[in-house]
Motif scaffolding. Sequence first.
Motif, PDB file in Angstrom:
ATOM      1  N   VAL A 376       0.755  -1.036  -0.132  1.00 57.35           N
ATOM      2  CA  VAL A 376      -0.108  -0.053   0.071  1.00 57.35           C
ATOM      3  C   VAL A 376       0.666   1.397  -0.104  1.00 57.35           C
ATOM      4  CG1 VAL A 376      -1.929  -1.448   1.273  1.00 57.35           C
ATOM      5  CG2 VAL A 376      -0.098   0.157   2.437  1.00 57.35           C
ATOM      6  N   LYS A 377       0.228   2.365  -0.347  1.00 53.78           N
ATOM      7  CA  LYS A 377       1.309   3.642  -0.531  1.00 53.78           C
ATOM      8  C   LYS A 377       0.043   4.718  -0.133  1.00 53.78           C
ATOM      9  CE  LYS A 377       1.183   3.831  -5.462  1.00 53.78           C
ATOM     10  NZ  LYS A 377       2.343   4.042  -6.640  1.00 53.78           N
ATOM     11  N   VAL A 378       0.585   5.990   0.241  1.00 52.05           N
ATOM     12  CA  VAL A 378      -0.336   6.879   0.541  1.00 52.05           C
ATOM     13  C   VAL A 378      -0.633   7.782  -0.681  1.00 52.05           C
ATOM     14  CG1 VAL A 378      -0.388   9.125   1.620  1.00 52.05           C
ATOM     15  CG2 VAL A 378       0.486   7.029   2.969  1.00 52.05           C
ATOM     16  N   GLY A 379      -1.736   7.998  -1.244  1.00 53.35           N
ATOM     17  CA  GLY A 379      -1.929   8.617  -2.509  1.00 53.35           C
ATOM     18  C   GLY A 379      -2.829  10.012  -1.940  1.00 53.35           C
ATOM     19  N   PHE A 380      -2.812  10.697  -3.166  1.00 55.92           N
ATOM     20  CA  PHE A 380      -3.648  12.068  -2.909  1.00 55.92           C
ATOM     21  C   PHE A 380      -4.623  12.082  -4.121  1.00 55.92           C
ATOM     22  CE2 PHE A 380       0.331  12.438  -0.552  1.00 55.92           C
ATOM     23  CZ  PHE A 380      -0.138  12.881   0.792  1.00 55.92           C
ATOM     24  N   ASP A 381      -5.238  11.165  -4.456  1.00 57.67           N
ATOM     25  CA  ASP A 381      -6.007  11.473  -5.506  1.00 57.67           C
ATOM     26  C   ASP A 381      -7.559  12.020  -4.987  1.00 57.67           C
ATOM     27  OD1 ASP A 381      -7.264   9.478  -4.040  1.00 57.67           O
ATOM     28  OD2 ASP A 381      -6.994   7.802  -5.349  1.00 57.67           O
ATOM     29  N   GLY A 382      -8.473  12.161  -5.830  1.00 61.67           N
ATOM     30  CA  GLY A 382      -9.533  12.792  -5.191  1.00 61.67           C
ATOM     31  C   GLY A 382     -10.430  12.400  -4.239  1.00 61.67           C
ATOM     32  N   ILE A 383     -10.451  10.755  -4.349  1.00 63.01           N
ATOM     33  CA  ILE A 383     -11.104  10.188  -3.104  1.00 63.01           C
ATOM     34  C   ILE A 383     -10.521  10.204  -1.612  1.00 63.01           C
ATOM     35  CG2 ILE A 383     -11.936   7.768  -2.721  1.00 63.01           C
ATOM     36  CD1 ILE A 383     -12.398   7.446  -5.691  1.00 63.01           C
ATOM     37  N   SER A 384      -9.229   9.999  -1.988  1.00 61.26           N
ATOM     38  CA  SER A 384      -8.331  10.135  -0.764  1.00 61.26           C
ATOM     39  C   SER A 384      -8.408  11.548  -0.193  1.00 61.26           C
ATOM     40  CB  SER A 384      -6.871   9.852  -1.062  1.00 61.26           C
ATOM     41  OG  SER A 384      -6.770   8.447  -1.359  1.00 61.26           O
ATOM     42  N   ILE A 385      -8.270  12.385  -0.941  1.00 59.95           N
ATOM     43  CA  ILE A 385      -8.363  13.868  -0.207  1.00 59.95           C
ATOM     44  C   ILE A 385      -9.772  14.093   0.136  1.00 59.95           C
ATOM     45  CG2 ILE A 385      -8.328  16.248  -0.748  1.00 59.95           C
ATOM     46  CD1 ILE A 385      -6.145  15.659  -2.814  1.00 59.95           C
ATOM     47  N   ALA A 386     -10.709  13.687  -0.486  1.00 56.08           N
ATOM     48  CA  ALA A 386     -12.156  13.844  -0.013  1.00 56.08           C
ATOM     49  C   ALA A 386     -12.315  12.976   1.523  1.00 56.08           C
ATOM     50  CB  ALA A 386     -13.057  13.587  -0.948  1.00 56.08           C
ATOM     51  N   GLY A 387     -11.586  11.910   1.380  1.00 58.42           N
ATOM     52  CA  GLY A 387     -11.662  10.925   2.577  1.00 58.42           C
ATOM     53  C   GLY A 387     -11.393  11.602   3.859  1.00 58.42           C
ATOM     54  N   MET A 388     -10.042  12.365   3.527  1.00 58.41           N
ATOM     55  CA  MET A 388      -9.194  12.902   4.606  1.00 58.41           C
ATOM     56  C   MET A 388      -9.956  14.264   5.149  1.00 58.41           C
ATOM     57  SD  MET A 388      -5.281  12.906   3.375  1.00 58.41           S
ATOM     58  CE  MET A 388      -4.548  11.441   2.542  1.00 58.41           C
ATOM     59  N   GLY A 390     -13.236  14.510   5.118  1.00 61.70           N
ATOM     60  CA  GLY A 390     -14.323  13.989   5.629  1.00 61.70           C
ATOM     61  C   GLY A 390     -13.753  13.374   7.090  1.00 61.70           C
ATOM     62  N   LEU A 391     -12.594  12.749   7.429  1.00 60.51           N
ATOM     63  CA  LEU A 391     -12.218  12.500   8.513  1.00 60.51           C
ATOM     64  C   LEU A 391     -12.210  13.676   9.527  1.00 60.51           C
ATOM     65  CD1 LEU A 391     -11.116   9.980  10.364  1.00 60.51           C
ATOM     66  CD2 LEU A 391      -8.868  10.307   9.184  1.00 60.51           C
ATOM     67  N   TRP A 392     -11.529  14.655   8.897  1.00 62.97           N
ATOM     68  CA  TRP A 392     -11.026  15.699   9.856  1.00 62.97           C
ATOM     69  C   TRP A 392     -12.390  16.331  10.232  1.00 62.97           C
ATOM     70  CZ3 TRP A 392     -12.865  20.731   8.735  1.00 62.97           C
ATOM     71  CH2 TRP A 392     -12.274  21.762   9.416  1.00 62.97           C
ATOM     72  N   ALA A 393     -13.399  16.508   9.337  1.00 65.74           N
ATOM     73  CA  ALA A 393     -14.772  17.092  10.077  1.00 65.74           C
ATOM     74  C   ALA A 393     -15.372  16.162  10.843  1.00 65.74           C
ATOM     75  CB  ALA A 393     -15.690  17.261   8.721  1.00 65.74           C
ATOM     76  N   LEU A 394     -15.339  14.747  10.764  1.00 64.41           N
ATOM     77  CA  LEU A 394     -15.964  14.015  11.645  1.00 64.41           C
ATOM     78  C   LEU A 394     -15.170  14.131  13.004  1.00 64.41           C
ATOM     79  CD1 LEU A 394     -17.735  11.487  12.048  1.00 64.41           C
ATOM     80  CD2 LEU A 394     -15.950   9.896  11.557  1.00 64.41           C
ATOM     81  N   ILE A 395     -14.009  14.257  13.000  1.00 64.72           N
ATOM     82  CA  ILE A 395     -13.164  14.275  14.406  1.00 64.72           C
ATOM     83  C   ILE A 395     -13.319  15.464  14.875  1.00 64.72           C
ATOM     84  CG2 ILE A 395     -11.004  14.161  15.477  1.00 64.72           C
ATOM     85  CD1 ILE A 395      -9.863  12.283  13.328  1.00 64.72           C
ATOM     86  N   VAL A 396     -13.311  16.704  14.218  1.00 63.63           N
ATOM     87  CA  VAL A 396     -13.820  17.837  14.734  1.00 63.63           C
ATOM     88  C   VAL A 396     -15.234  18.025  15.421  1.00 63.63           C
ATOM     89  CG1 VAL A 396     -14.188  20.505  14.109  1.00 63.63           C
ATOM     90  CG2 VAL A 396     -12.274  19.339  13.288  1.00 63.63           C
ATOM     91  N   PHE A 397     -16.169  17.442  14.718  1.00 63.45           N
ATOM     92  CA  PHE A 397     -17.539  17.296  15.234  1.00 63.45           C
ATOM     93  C   PHE A 397     -17.691  16.328  16.358  1.00 63.45           C
ATOM     94  CE2 PHE A 397     -21.875  15.520  15.513  1.00 63.45           C
ATOM     95  CZ  PHE A 397     -22.570  16.603  15.771  1.00 63.45           C
ATOM     96  N   ALA A 398     -17.092  15.005  16.368  1.00 64.38           N
ATOM     97  CA  ALA A 398     -17.266  14.246  17.147  1.00 64.38           C
ATOM     98  C   ALA A 398     -16.475  14.503  18.678  1.00 64.38           C
ATOM     99  CB  ALA A 398     -16.827  12.711  16.892  1.00 64.38           C
ATOM    100  N   ALA A 399     -15.271  14.935  18.480  1.00 64.79           N
ATOM    101  CA  ALA A 399     -14.261  15.066  19.577  1.00 64.79           C
ATOM    102  C   ALA A 399     -14.507  16.461  20.229  1.00 64.79           C
ATOM    103  CB  ALA A 399     -13.107  15.085  19.285  1.00 64.79           C
ATOM    104  N   GLY A 400     -15.010  17.690  19.347  1.00 61.77           N
ATOM    105  CA  GLY A 400     -15.205  18.858  19.934  1.00 61.77           C
ATOM    106  C   GLY A 400     -16.665  19.391  20.182  1.00 61.77           C
TER     107      GLY A 400
END
Length: 812
Positions: A376-388, A390-400
């Motif tokens: 596996v390798k870290v990529g920065f395609d559209g899906i991966s960026i959107a996923g990151m 989304g992960l950021w927004a989820l953590i901000v909402f859930a933890a904050g």
Amino acid sequence: MMWSNYLRVGLRNLARHKGHTLINVIGLATGITVCLLIYLYLQREVTWNHHLADIDRSYRVIEKLVPESGEPTLRTIVTSLLRPSVDGAVPGIESMIRTMDTEVILRLEREGEVAEFQPTAFFADTTVFSFFGQPLLKGDPATALADMHGAVLTHSYAQQLFGDIDPIGQELQVELVTEERTYTVSGVVADPPSNSSLTYDLLLPYEVPYLTFRSRFGDHWRMAFGQSYIKLEPGVDPAVIEERIHDILVAVGEDQSDMAGARSYLLQPLNDIHMAFDNPRGLPTEESTDGMVTLLAIGLTILFIACINFTTLMIGQSTTRAREVGVRKVLGSGRRSLMAQFWVETGLLTAVALLLGVIGAELATPLFNDFTQRTVKVGFDGISIAGMIGLWALIVFAAGFYPALVISKFTPNAALRGEVNLGGRNRLRQSLVFIQYALSITLVAATLLMGNQLRYVLNSDLGYNYDRIISVEVPDLGNRGAEATQKMRAALADNPRITRVAGSACNFEAPWMVMNWLDDSREYQDVYVNVADAQWARMLDLKPIEGHLFREGTSDSTGMVINRAMAEYMGWDNPVGEQLPGEGWPEHQVIGVVEDFHFSTMHDAIRPLVLIIRPQTVLARSTGLDIQLNQWFTIQQVLFQIAPGDLQEAINQIQTTWEEVLPEQPFEFSFLDETIQERYVNDRRWISIVTASSSLAIVIALLGLLGMIGLEVARRTREIGIRKVLGASGRGIVVQLTRPMLRLVLLANVVAWPVAWLVIREWNSNYAFNAPIAPSAFLVAGAGTFVISFVVAGVMAWRASQTNPADILKVE
């Protein structure tokens, strides 16, 4: 302007509380790193074979044999006669191809010398490129395999063989089943991706092995040596096609009439070949979904623990920011404004953690690939960026969300006087800490128990000797293995360093051959079989419990040695002298019974086994083929048992003798004990993953504990000073500060132990032989977590207790 002010104040606030900011960033970054790696892994697994065309209507054919009693057998290897009988005769089938992978020897002349290679060879029908939608980089896909002498190379293998020279038109010598043919490179295909079930270096026409085997065995429904794939027309129900194929089987006639009632064919979606989360018919897959679910659960658990850390620290930190909230409210800040301020701070902190998490994932990728045996390798395609994002927004909402809600509800009067009491929210914080430690202890206990099971598997008595034995594979399907064994045994007869030389058809790395037939009562029989010479059982030190082992130069060549499981399977009380049930068998009888031994892994129960010297003894009847089977299933492994002493010197002598006696055969050996150990490489991989995960979970939990003790010290600074003035000892202050947290750790053990027991019981169900679930694992996990937590919390509390009370009270 308003948001820029939030940003400026947020940066200032995070900088002011460096310790808690660092703890939160490290915890979140660790959780995000693990989740990103697991996301990349799962993405690779669930998109397996997605590069192939029309995957939604393409299927692999599975043969199903159903006995009158017992479990059905499912096999991916099917008869070559299926395609000519079905393709074009069943409406709804768009196309059908056959494939086979086997070992070949490729010879290539280079500068007057002949170099030998052992590529991953794949044989397929001429329509393979249009069926799977694989474009050729060079050559015509319609005709590349139409010629019986055409060969297609992958791009990387063509470069390995020819470098910068154009491979088209180059000649290759390929040996298959002792027959050598000349092929001409007619095409170059793009390298299959690593997440593909069809991986190869060399692609050859299917007709070559088909005609070769047909000339030896004839056309027969029970002679199977390849896989078949079917592509349906759009909208066709695969269940309908299965019924139509079965109707054709029933009408075939005498070729398969004795198995007609037991045999059928199923269609397995190409999407499900590698892994199927919903597999109600139990069709074989390359990868178990249990590992995927485990990995996903571990990743979410670690991220959840990191989010709990953030939430508890932010709630605890709220008391230190009470005056700030009070001043803001007096100056006119509303609740939404305060929540926005704390959400901005959460977003800033999470953004930094996300950036560090991506960097951590990139740095940890090589180690992760070693653990998982994937790429596996870290990529920065559209899906991966959107996923990151989304992960950021989820953590901000859930933890904050909850900390912002708590802090914004402080009343100005209480906040300015510093009289904020979290009350029920403090109980929530304690509950979150409790959950955090319960999850961590569960992971640690499960890890210890998994390691205990693996040690049990690796150290158990397998029922045979495998010490100081090396195995050399003879890479062909002819009679060379038996000849090599005899020549090497004669050449090394006087060498005191070599105790025995033996030969076997099967090694301990791959599954052994399965023999099946219908007896006189129409009962379907299914047992394992291995062809081995008279020295093999003695080399492995198999224990005879009735009769005797094979003996050289006797009539034992028509006999069978079986294991205890075979005698029980057949219901033989006195097995010596018995014959297999059914008519048409060549001369054979049981001459000996050996104690059961683990010729498979300890994942599997010990199955019925038949050992024979001559393949014709049982295989001619079970396959229904009146042929000279010593041309087919015979010795392919030559084994050498080495006497105590200098192991490397003995191997050198074997190699020298091998190169003198068998110069045409490469000498590539493996230690039998290492081969057996390699069968559990996946078990070791998963234990390594779980061990690393549980370690991370404990580290994150300890970071949270570190932050919580720090906040508790900051909140109770004046209390600590007063206690010291009134004569409290440092030990007493440490107890006061750490007791609530350590009580939660003890309570977490009460919940974690039964959960870990349930998890490990489910995991142990993958093994037919289990180690006892040791209570010591739970005690070690609980005591270890408690001691580490006590040390971390105690050190911080002790430092606080040593502060000069005059300095504390003067500041207050």
